[in-house]
Design an enzyme around this catalytic site. Structure first.
Site, PDB file in Angstrom:
ATOM      1  N   ALA A  68       0.844  -1.196   0.000  1.00 46.20           N
ATOM      2  CA  ALA A  68       0.000   0.000   0.000  1.00 46.20           C
ATOM      3  C   ALA A  68       0.878   1.245   0.000  1.00 46.20           C
ATOM      4  O   ALA A  68       2.051   1.198   0.388  1.00 46.20           O
ATOM      5  CB  ALA A  68      -0.914   0.001   1.225  1.00 46.20           C
ATOM      6  N   ASP A  69       0.292   2.334  -0.442  1.00 46.84           N
ATOM      7  CA  ASP A  69       0.984   3.619  -0.385  1.00 46.84           C
ATOM      8  C   ASP A  69      -0.050   4.713  -0.139  1.00 46.84           C
ATOM      9  O   ASP A  69      -1.150   4.670  -0.697  1.00 46.84           O
ATOM     10  CB  ASP A  69       1.747   3.913  -1.676  1.00 46.84           C
ATOM     11  CG  ASP A  69       2.692   5.078  -1.487  1.00 46.84           C
ATOM     12  OD1 ASP A  69       3.778   4.874  -0.915  1.00 46.84           O
ATOM     13  OD2 ASP A  69       2.334   6.204  -1.871  1.00 46.84           O
TER      14      ASP A  69
END
Length: 195
Positions: A68-69
């Site tokens: 994820a970012d």
């Protein structure tokens, strides 16, 4: 049984996955997070989450990889993690007294199959004065957080409203993550009794 790997050293993302019953192996990835010229914040979050998943997949080729970012943005300008106190101060001053957007992208990959999703939330932060910003920085909390604040920590004292996903603002939108993992045959463990 497939091993689930979280391509992140973030204790927050690990805790969120554990909250919904997963027991992932946490693997750290090193990628270049420099924004591309003209890149929109949402596109940047998707690109970086996908790159993290790809980097982890090269290290753990048999595993189901989740990455994820999170990118915080205001007026189209992306805020990552602050480099130092002046950087954090500039971010908090820009965010204070207005709404901003938090994009968290999630990418999942296994055996050459890839999928991504994006959670976008709006957050309103009250104005902060110089003393509050300095004290908040001194707490250590803003140093490794996108936008220089943590909604789940001391930063909650500055948030007046939220539209969207609380867990997404923390760094891992749980609804979208559960849906995505389910499409890879790995639904939340309580639904099938194992992780």
């Amino acid at each position: 049984m497939t091993t689930l790997c979280l391509a992140s050293a973030s204790p927050r993302r690990l805790a969120l996955l554990q909250q919904i019953g997963y027991s992932p192996l946490s693997v750290s990835t090193a990628i270049d997070e420099t924004p591309l010229p003209g890149e929109e914040p949402a596109a940047q979050a998707l690109r970086l989450a996908t790159a993290k998943a790809g980097a982890a997949a090269r290290e753990q080729p048999a595993a189901l990889i989740l990455a994820a970012d999170t990118i915080v943005s205001v007026d189209g300008k992306a805020f990552g993690k602050p480099r130092d106190f002046p950087s954090a101060k500039g971010m908090l001053e820009a965010l204070g007294g207005r709404w901003h957007t938090v994009h968290t992208a999630v990418a999942v990959t296994r055996s050459g199959r890839n999928a991504q999703c994006l959670s976008t939330s709006r957050v309103q932060m009250r104005p902060l004065d110089a003393r509050e910003i300095a004290a908040y920085w001194a707490s250590g909390e803003p140093a490794d957080k996108a936008g220089a604040y943590a909604i789940q920590g001391l930063g909650a004292l500055f948030i007046t409203a939220l539209e969207g996903s609380y867990s997404g603002v923390m760094g891992l939108p749980l609804f979208e993550t559960g849906q995505l993992l389910s499409t890879f045959g790995c639904p939340p463990p309580f639904l099938h009794g194992s992780s």
